[in-house]
Design a protein around this motif. Sequence first.
Motif, short mmCIF file in Angstrom:
data_model
loop_
_atom_site.label_atom_id
_atom_site.label_comp_id
_atom_site.label_asym_id
_atom_site.label_seq_id
_atom_site.Cartn_x
_atom_site.Cartn_y
_atom_site.Cartn_z
N LEU A 20 0.68 -1.35 -0.02
CA LEU A 20 0.44 0.36 -0.34
C LEU A 20 0.69 1.54 0.05
CD1 LEU A 20 -2.44 -0.88 2.05
CD2 LEU A 20 -3.32 -0.49 0.30
N ILE A 21 2.18 1.04 0.59
CA ILE A 21 2.78 2.29 0.76
C ILE A 21 3.43 2.87 -0.38
CG2 ILE A 21 5.27 3.16 1.40
CD1 ILE A 21 4.46 1.52 4.05
N GLU A 22 3.97 1.78 -1.71
CA GLU A 22 4.82 2.24 -2.30
C GLU A 22 3.61 1.86 -3.24
OE1 GLU A 22 6.19 -2.97 -3.51
OE2 GLU A 22 7.36 -2.73 -2.10
N LYS A 118 -3.83 3.58 2.78
CA LYS A 118 -3.46 3.99 2.02
C LYS A 118 -4.05 5.70 1.78
CE LYS A 118 -2.88 4.52 -3.14
NZ LYS A 118 -3.25 3.48 -4.52
N HIS A 119 -5.12 5.95 2.02
CA HIS A 119 -5.40 7.02 2.19
C HIS A 119 -5.25 7.86 3.95
CE1 HIS A 119 -7.70 11.03 2.74
NE2 HIS A 119 -8.38 10.96 3.67
N LEU A 120 -4.37 6.92 4.95
CA LEU A 120 -4.49 7.87 5.65
C LEU A 120 -2.27 8.06 6.60
CD1 LEU A 120 -6.14 5.59 8.62
CD2 LEU A 120 -6.32 8.12 8.71
N PHE A 125 1.04 13.05 5.75
CA PHE A 125 2.38 13.55 4.90
C PHE A 125 2.14 14.88 4.32
CE2 PHE A 125 4.09 9.43 5.49
CZ PHE A 125 5.43 9.39 6.50
N GLY A 126 0.30 14.61 4.46
CA GLY A 126 0.08 15.78 3.50
C GLY A 126 0.03 17.14 3.41
N GLY A 127 -0.21 16.80 5.37
CA GLY A 127 -0.60 18.23 6.23
C GLY A 127 1.25 18.65 6.72
N GLU A 128 2.49 18.04 6.09
CA GLU A 128 3.28 19.04 7.08
C GLU A 128 3.74 20.37 6.43
OE1 GLU A 128 6.70 16.60 5.95
OE2 GLU A 128 6.04 15.33 7.58
N THR A 129 4.34 20.98 7.76
CA THR A 129 4.59 22.67 6.89
C THR A 129 5.63 23.27 7.46
OG1 THR A 129 4.08 23.39 9.38
CG2 THR A 129 2.21 23.49 7.95
#
Length: 242
Positions: A20-22, A118-120, A125-129
């Motif tokens: 899933l990570i891949e 997979k979404h989680l 990493f989607g919200g990293e600032t």
Amino acid sequence: MKRILILEDEPLIRNMVKQLIEESEVKADVYDFDNVKEAYQCALEKQIDCFIADIILDTKTPGDTSGLKFVESIRKIKKYTLTPVIMLTSLQDMKYCTYDVFHVYSFVEKPFAPERLKHLIEECFGGETAEAEKHLFFHVDGIIMTVELKDFVYAEKQNRGMLIHTNQHGVLKVSYKTLKALLEEAACDDLIQCSRFCVVNRNYIESYDSVNCMIQLKNNHGLIDVGGRYKRVLEEGYFRKC
């Protein structure tokens, strides 16, 4: 490149998570383990960006929560106080304590929908600032020493190990460590190999003499040579920052 650690005793589930990570949008190196000891050692030696852990790792032991204890132990490490943790479990009641006590990012109950996990993972990493402060880890005289990347000046190969020159803590003598392994573990553009025997932190380069192939380091750390084969690598890395 991110780094994700999986702690799961069931091979099929562990391989499914890796796949899933891949397939996800996250570019990551994956470290997977079926036991706490090896997973914890990896967490100490590398900078992990996300943990995916099963709560129960020993189904033969009644009441086993060794995966949860693993999360408790890594939360005591300064660099992992806020690192995302996704818990996998088949226990309904664990859902209510792990969020508050160990600040778990999300709880996924088995059997889980692959797309949800997979979404989680992508969401973590989607919200990293900002990127967390990087650390390097070395075995010195039987103990693990932590060196912040910003304190690392350069490393020079010596016999079966290397000397690590730091800005705050002097010189550390490390056995059985290669420059290649150092670069792979750091996974950072700030470290540049400038010769067969040396890796330098470009943030400590005061000046570069391309004619004589010499680097002048900041804070009175002296001069180091640049090998002919590595001159281009050094120049590309150094001037990319300037």
